[in-house]
Design an enzyme around this catalytic site. Structure first.
Site, PDB file in Angstrom:
ATOM      1  N   LYS A   1       0.646  -1.390   0.121  1.00 58.49           N
ATOM      2  CA  LYS A   1      -0.126   0.043   0.084  1.00 58.49           C
ATOM      3  C   LYS A   1       0.821   1.425   0.013  1.00 58.49           C
ATOM      4  O   LYS A   1       0.412   2.289   0.343  1.00 58.49           O
ATOM      5  CB  LYS A   1      -1.105   0.075   1.163  1.00 58.49           C
ATOM      6  CG  LYS A   1      -1.808  -1.226   1.315  1.00 58.49           C
ATOM      7  CD  LYS A   1      -2.276  -1.955   0.092  1.00 58.49           C
ATOM      8  CE  LYS A   1      -3.288  -1.013  -0.846  1.00 58.49           C
ATOM      9  NZ  LYS A   1      -3.239  -1.598  -2.163  1.00 58.49           N
TER      10      LYS A   1
ATOM     11  N   THR B   1       3.227   0.471  -4.810  1.00 59.52           N
ATOM     12  CA  THR B   1       3.638  -0.560  -5.765  1.00 59.52           C
ATOM     13  C   THR B   1       3.050  -0.767  -7.116  1.00 59.52           C
ATOM     14  O   THR B   1       3.893  -0.912  -8.155  1.00 59.52           O
ATOM     15  CB  THR B   1       3.241  -1.991  -5.136  1.00 59.52           C
ATOM     16  OG1 THR B   1       3.717  -1.980  -3.436  1.00 59.52           O
ATOM     17  CG2 THR B   1       3.984  -3.368  -5.680  1.00 59.52           C
TER      18      THR B   1
ATOM     19  N   HIS C   1       7.494  -7.680  -1.521  1.00 59.01           N
ATOM     20  CA  HIS C   1       7.238  -7.443  -0.231  1.00 59.01           C
ATOM     21  C   HIS C   1       8.328  -7.565   1.023  1.00 59.01           C
ATOM     22  O   HIS C   1       7.722  -7.129   1.968  1.00 59.01           O
ATOM     23  CB  HIS C   1       5.726  -7.477   0.298  1.00 59.01           C
ATOM     24  CG  HIS C   1       4.697  -6.829  -0.671  1.00 59.01           C
ATOM     25  ND1 HIS C   1       4.763  -5.223  -0.812  1.00 59.01           N
ATOM     26  CD2 HIS C   1       3.549  -6.956  -0.998  1.00 59.01           C
ATOM     27  CE1 HIS C   1       3.868  -5.075  -1.714  1.00 59.01           C
ATOM     28  NE2 HIS C   1       3.029  -5.873  -1.643  1.00 59.01           N
TER      29      HIS C   1
HETATM   30  P1  A3P Z   1      -4.458   5.007  -1.399  1.00 61.36           P
HETATM   31  O1  A3P Z   1      -5.438   3.898  -0.866  1.00 61.36           O
HETATM   32  O2  A3P Z   1      -4.248   5.774  -0.214  1.00 61.36           O
HETATM   33  O3  A3P Z   1      -5.494   5.626  -2.281  1.00 61.36           O
HETATM   34  P2  A3P Z   1      -0.072  -0.539  -3.573  1.00 61.36           P
HETATM   35  O4  A3P Z   1      -0.023  -0.588  -5.230  1.00 61.36           O
HETATM   36  O5  A3P Z   1       1.469  -0.572  -3.031  1.00 61.36           O
HETATM   37  O6  A3P Z   1      -0.957  -1.419  -3.212  1.00 61.36           O
HETATM   38  O7  A3P Z   1      -0.561   1.121  -3.059  1.00 61.36           O
HETATM   39  C1  A3P Z   1      -1.737   1.361  -3.429  1.00 61.36           C
HETATM   40  C2  A3P Z   1      -1.844   2.749  -3.177  1.00 61.36           C
HETATM   41  O8  A3P Z   1      -1.566   3.481  -4.388  1.00 61.36           O
HETATM   42  C3  A3P Z   1      -3.259   3.286  -3.013  1.00 61.36           C
HETATM   43  O9  A3P Z   1      -3.367   4.466  -2.211  1.00 61.36           O
HETATM   44  C4  A3P Z   1      -3.915   3.707  -4.316  1.00 61.36           C
HETATM   45  O10 A3P Z   1      -4.732   4.646  -4.532  1.00 61.36           O
HETATM   46  C5  A3P Z   1      -2.306   4.526  -4.836  1.00 61.36           C
HETATM   47  N1  A3P Z   1      -2.171   4.095  -6.304  1.00 61.36           N
HETATM   48  C6  A3P Z   1      -2.347   3.282  -7.069  1.00 61.36           C
HETATM   49  N2  A3P Z   1      -1.907   3.682  -8.448  1.00 61.36           N
HETATM   50  C7  A3P Z   1      -1.537   4.952  -8.268  1.00 61.36           C
HETATM   51  C8  A3P Z   1      -0.996   5.718  -9.347  1.00 61.36           C
HETATM   52  N3  A3P Z   1      -0.822   5.492 -10.778  1.00 61.36           N
HETATM   53  N4  A3P Z   1      -0.470   6.863  -8.820  1.00 61.36           N
HETATM   54  C9  A3P Z   1      -0.786   7.407  -7.517  1.00 61.36           C
HETATM   55  N5  A3P Z   1      -1.129   6.528  -6.673  1.00 61.36           N
HETATM   56  C10 A3P Z   1      -1.706   5.408  -7.115  1.00 61.36           C
END
Ligand code: A3P
Length: 316
Positions: A67, A70, A131
Site C-alpha cells: 500500500k 507498488t 514485499h
Molecule cells: P490509497 O489507498 O491511499 O488511495 P499499492 O499499489 O502498493 O497497493 O498501493 C496502493 C496505493 O497507491 C493506493 O493508495 C492507491 O490509490 C495508490 N495508487 C495506485 N496507483 C496509483 C497511481 N498510478 N498514482 C498514484 N497513486 C496510485
C-alpha cells in the site's frame, strides 16, 4: 504438466507450526517469521523464495511495503524499461491491456501459489516485485540485482491498507489495525523495520538500491520517471525528451489513466486473499489518514515511528 504440486504451505508446515501467531481480526491469522508478521500463505512463499529463487544478472527487483505505491511503481518501471519495444504513445501498450500486477510478478505470491518455476521461464532482463523485508532477501538477490524501493508516510499506508482489506471483505476494524501497527504487528510489519532495511542498503550502495517515497513521486512524477531511467541504465536521451517520452510515461501511469482502463476496472488479483483490480486505485493522495485517525492516534503513532527511525537519517 501432470506433476503433483505440493503446496508450499504444506511443504513448510513444520516451520509454520513453530512460529509465533496472532489473530489480526477474525479473518486473518499472522505468523512471525524472521521478525516480520505475515500470513502463513506469504511465509510459505518467502521460504520458497529464500530457498529456490535464482537471481540472474540484469534482474530488477521492485520492493515495497504493501500500500505504498507498488502498482504505480510497477507501471512506471515497466514502461520505462520496455519503452523501445512499447513506446508509451502506443494505443495497444501492454499497460493499456493488462493490470500492472499482471506485467510484474509478485515473487513470494508466485511461489506460494506453486508457480515459482514461471519466474525461471521469464526472459532477461526480468522485472520482479517483492514485499519482503531487506533482511529476508536471499543473499544472491541482495548481492547482485538492482532494486527500486518505494515507501510512504506510515499513517497513510495504514489507512490505505485498511481500505484494501475492507474491499476484499476482511473484517479488520481500523482501531484494531492501528493498535496492531503500534506494536509492529500489522501485516508485513514492523513498518519501521521494512523501511530501515532498504534505507540502510540504499545509503550504503545507492547505485544498487534506489529509495523512493510515494509523496515525492506524487509531487513530480516526470522527475521520478527520469530518475528511474538513469538508475536502471536506460536514461532518457535528448531525442526521448524531444519526443515527450518521460511525460507520456507519467501520464499513461497516472492513477486517473490507469483506473479508467477495462483491465483495471475488472479482474481479480491474489491467490490467498482476492482483491479486485479496481481496489488498487483508490484515492492516490497524501494525508488521507486525517479522515480515519484522531489527532491523539496520530501523535501516538508518529512518536513510535520517530523513535524507531531516530539516528537513521530518515524521517517521515
Ligand atoms: P490509497 O489507498 O491511499 O488511495 P499499492 O499499489 O502498493 O497497493 O498501493 C496502493 C496505493 O497507491 C493506493 O493508495 C492507491 O490509490 C495508490 N495508487 C495506485 N496507483 C496509483 C497511481 N498510478 N498514482 C498514484 N497513486 C496510485
Amino acid at each position: 504438466d501432470g506433476q503433483t504440486v505440493v503446496s508450499p504451505t504444506a511443504e513448510h508446515a513444520d516451520i509454520l507450526s513453530t512460529l509465533p501467531s496472532i489473530a489480526a481480526g477474525p479473518d486473518l491469522q499472522l505468523r512471525q517469521y524472521q521478525g516480520v508478521w505475515l500470513s502463513a500463505y506469504m511465509v510459505a512463499g518467502m521460504i520458497s523464495v529464500q530457498r529456490r529463487f535464482m537471481s540472474r544478472p540484469g534482474d530488477v527487483i521492485l520492493a515495497s511495503p504493501p500500500k505504498c505505491g507498488t502498482t504505480w511503481l510497477k507501471a512506471l518501471a515497466f514502461a520505462t524499461m520496455a519503452r523501445t519495444t512499447y513506446p508509451p504513445s502506443d494505443a495497444d501498450h501492454p499497460l493499456r491491456r493488462l493490470n500492472p500486477h499482471e506485467r510484474v510478478p509478485f515473487m513470494e505470491n508466485q511461489f506460494s501459489a506453486g508457480q515459482g518455476a514461471k519466474l525461471e521461464a521469464l526472459p532477461s532482463p526480468r522485472l520482479l516485485h517483492t514485499h519482503m523485508h531487506y533482511s529476508m532477501l536471499p543473499p544472491s538477490l541482495a548481492g547482485c540485482c538492482k532494486m527500486v524501493y518505494v515507501c510512504r508516510e506510515p499513517k497513510d499506508m495504514l489507512v490505505s491498507m485498511w481500505h484494501f482489506f475492507k474491499s476484499a471483505g476482511l473484517n479488520l476494524p481500523f482501531p484494531d489495525l492501528f493498535e496492531l501497527a503500534c506494536h509492529g504487528q500489522n501485516p508485513y510489519g514492523p513498518i519501521w523495520d521494512h523501511v530501515l532495511g532498504y534505507w540502510a542498503a540504499s545509503t550504503a550502495r545507492p547505485e544498487r538500491v534506489m529509495f523512493l517515497r510515494y509523496e515525492e513521486m506524487l509531487a513530480d512524477p516526470v522527475s521520478t520517471v527520469r530518475q528511474l531511467g538513469r538508475f536502471l541504465g536506460v536514461p532518457f536521451t535528448a531525442a526521448d525528451e524531444a519526443a515527450g517520452s518521460p511525460v507520456d510515461i507519467a501520464e499513461m501511469c497516472s492513477i486517473d489513466a490507469l483506473r479508467s482502463l477495462d483491465a483495471n476496472k475488472t479482474g481479480i488479483n491474489g491467490s490467498f486473499i482476492k482483491f479486485g483490480h479496481q481496489a488498487f486505485f483508490r484515492k492516490g493522495v497524501v494525508g488521507d489518514w486525517v479522515n480515519h485517525m484522531t489527532p491523539e492516534m496520530a501523535r501516538r503513532f508518529d512518536a513510535i515511528v520517530d523513535d524507531k527511525l531516530r539516528g537513521s537519517g530518515l524521517a517521515f
